[in-house]
Design a protein around this motif. Structure first.
Motif, PDB file in Angstrom:
ATOM      1  N   ARG A  51     -42.370  -3.644  28.142  1.00  0.00           N
ATOM      2  CA  ARG A  51     -41.467  -4.778  27.969  1.00  0.00           C
ATOM      3  C   ARG A  51     -40.582  -4.568  26.749  1.00  0.00           C
ATOM      4  O   ARG A  51     -41.071  -4.321  25.662  1.00  0.00           O
ATOM      5  N   GLN A  52     -39.295  -4.706  26.953  1.00  0.00           N
ATOM      6  CA  GLN A  52     -38.338  -4.641  25.858  1.00  0.00           C
ATOM      7  C   GLN A  52     -38.315  -5.993  25.159  1.00  0.00           C
ATOM      8  O   GLN A  52     -38.255  -7.032  25.818  1.00  0.00           O
ATOM      9  N   ASP A  85     -29.046  -4.879  29.945  1.00  0.00           N
ATOM     10  CA  ASP A  85     -30.276  -4.101  30.102  1.00  0.00           C
ATOM     11  C   ASP A  85     -30.886  -4.274  31.486  1.00  0.00           C
ATOM     12  O   ASP A  85     -31.410  -3.316  32.065  1.00  0.00           O
ATOM     13  N   LEU A  86     -30.851  -5.477  32.028  1.00  0.00           N
ATOM     14  CA  LEU A  86     -31.380  -5.686  33.375  1.00  0.00           C
ATOM     15  C   LEU A  86     -30.563  -4.914  34.402  1.00  0.00           C
ATOM     16  O   LEU A  86     -31.117  -4.359  35.359  1.00  0.00           O
ATOM     17  N   GLN A 129     -29.282  -2.144  33.864  1.00  0.00           N
ATOM     18  CA  GLN A 129     -29.646  -0.746  33.671  1.00  0.00           C
ATOM     19  C   GLN A 129     -31.078  -0.446  34.103  1.00  0.00           C
ATOM     20  O   GLN A 129     -31.545   0.687  33.967  1.00  0.00           O
ATOM     21  N   GLY A 130     -31.772  -1.458  34.621  1.00  0.00           N
ATOM     22  CA  GLY A 130     -33.091  -1.217  35.198  1.00  0.00           C
ATOM     23  C   GLY A 130     -34.283  -1.658  34.384  1.00  0.00           C
ATOM     24  O   GLY A 130     -35.419  -1.328  34.746  1.00  0.00           O
ATOM     25  N   VAL A 131     -34.092  -2.399  33.286  1.00  0.00           N
ATOM     26  CA  VAL A 131     -35.230  -2.894  32.524  1.00  0.00           C
ATOM     27  C   VAL A 131     -36.092  -3.779  33.419  1.00  0.00           C
ATOM     28  O   VAL A 131     -35.590  -4.678  34.094  1.00  0.00           O
ATOM     29  N   ALA A 132     -37.405  -3.512  33.432  1.00  0.00           N
ATOM     30  CA  ALA A 132     -38.310  -4.233  34.335  1.00  0.00           C
ATOM     31  C   ALA A 132     -39.142  -5.289  33.620  1.00  0.00           C
ATOM     32  O   ALA A 132     -39.734  -6.147  34.276  1.00  0.00           O
ATOM     33  N   LEU A 146     -33.446 -11.867  37.783  1.00  0.00           N
ATOM     34  CA  LEU A 146     -34.811 -11.919  37.280  1.00  0.00           C
ATOM     35  C   LEU A 146     -35.872 -11.699  38.346  1.00  0.00           C
ATOM     36  O   LEU A 146     -37.042 -11.491  38.002  1.00  0.00           O
ATOM     37  N   ALA A 147     -35.496 -11.742  39.603  1.00  0.00           N
ATOM     38  CA  ALA A 147     -36.488 -11.578  40.668  1.00  0.00           C
ATOM     39  C   ALA A 147     -37.189 -10.228  40.512  1.00  0.00           C
ATOM     40  O   ALA A 147     -36.548  -9.181  40.427  1.00  0.00           O
ATOM     41  N   GLY A 148     -38.514 -10.269  40.456  1.00  0.00           N
ATOM     42  CA  GLY A 148     -39.297  -9.050  40.325  1.00  0.00           C
ATOM     43  C   GLY A 148     -39.404  -8.515  38.913  1.00  0.00           C
ATOM     44  O   GLY A 148     -40.102  -7.530  38.680  1.00  0.00           O
TER      45      GLY A 148
END
Length: 234
Positions: free
Chosen positions: A67-68, A85-86, A88-91, A135-137
């Motif tokens: 987690r960032q 960031d989201l 760019q793939g931040v999970a 934000l889904a997932g």
């Protein structure tokens, strides 16, 4: 490179000085192997940790997620960084609230942020920070100090306003008032009232947010206070 190949390489480089292939890890003398990997002969990591993403089954354990941390004071700046960031793939997100929000001091918050975290003290601030974000997932963890009940309610309201079902967002509410007390030196109320708030949060979660993880054990304040690894775990 597997464990046996690593051993051979180390012996080639260090010779007899390799000794027992162990390192003393802490002041208490706790020892660990010089290298621990998934294919270590004694490793059970691959059996214990589910590495794949969750499939949505209610009984499925959460995977390990990096987690960032985000703590931009201004909701607009926070929104911009989260969006970037989201995309760019931040999970995983760890959202740290500022000192005023963590202590539930609305009057102090109205005077401006102390730049110690995100200044999210009203529902409109939460709405602005998360407006239109994918934000889904994505896993979201709240670092909200002693104001965990209010922060959870406002965040979940902001998610529902976005039209998302709460089970679409793996949510970690992470309430740990004792760690917050240790870290900040103050409580937002008495231990009795905080205990009541925890009970309210658990009841609300079971009713409205069944997939949320409510409680946390945060060892960071003890580590930052000088605890050795075994003291931190204890």
């Amino acid at each position: 490179m597997d464990y046996a190949e690593w051993q051979a390489l180390v012996r080639q480089q260090l010779g007899e000085s390799m000794g027992e292939e162990r390192l003393t890890f802490s002041a208490e003398g706790v020892e660990c192997d010089a290298l621990c990997s998934a294919d270590h002969p004694e490793s059970k990591v691959t059996e214990a940790i589910p590495w794949s993403r969750p499939t949505g089954r209610p009984d499925e354990p959460l995977p390990w997620i990096l987690r960032q941390e985000y703590g931009w004071a201004d909701p607009e700046a926070l929104h911009s960084r989260l969006r970037s960031d989201l995309d760019q793939g931040v999970a995983g997100i760890r959202l740290r609230l500022d000192r005023a929000a963590r202590r539930g001091r609305a009057a102090e918050a109205a005077e401006g942020s102390d730049d110690d975290g995100a200044s999210l003290n009203r529902l409109r601030d939460w709405n602005h920070a998360f407006d239109g974000l994918p934000l889904a997932g994505r896993s979201v963890m709240l670092d909200s100090g002693g104001s965990f009940l209010a922060a959870a309610a406002m965040f979940c309201a902001a998610i529902e306003i976005r039209g998302l079902a709460l089970d679409e967002v793996p949510l970690i509410l992470a309430a740990d008032p004792i760690a917050s007390w240790v870290h900040e030196g103050v409580l937002t109320g008495t231990l009795e009232t905080l205990s009541d708030d925890l009970a309210d949060l658990v009841r609300r979660s079971r009713r409205d947010w069944p997939r949320a993880r409510v409680l946390a054990v945060d060892t960071e304040p003890y580590r930052e206070g000088g605890a050795e690894i075994d003291q931190e775990l204890a």
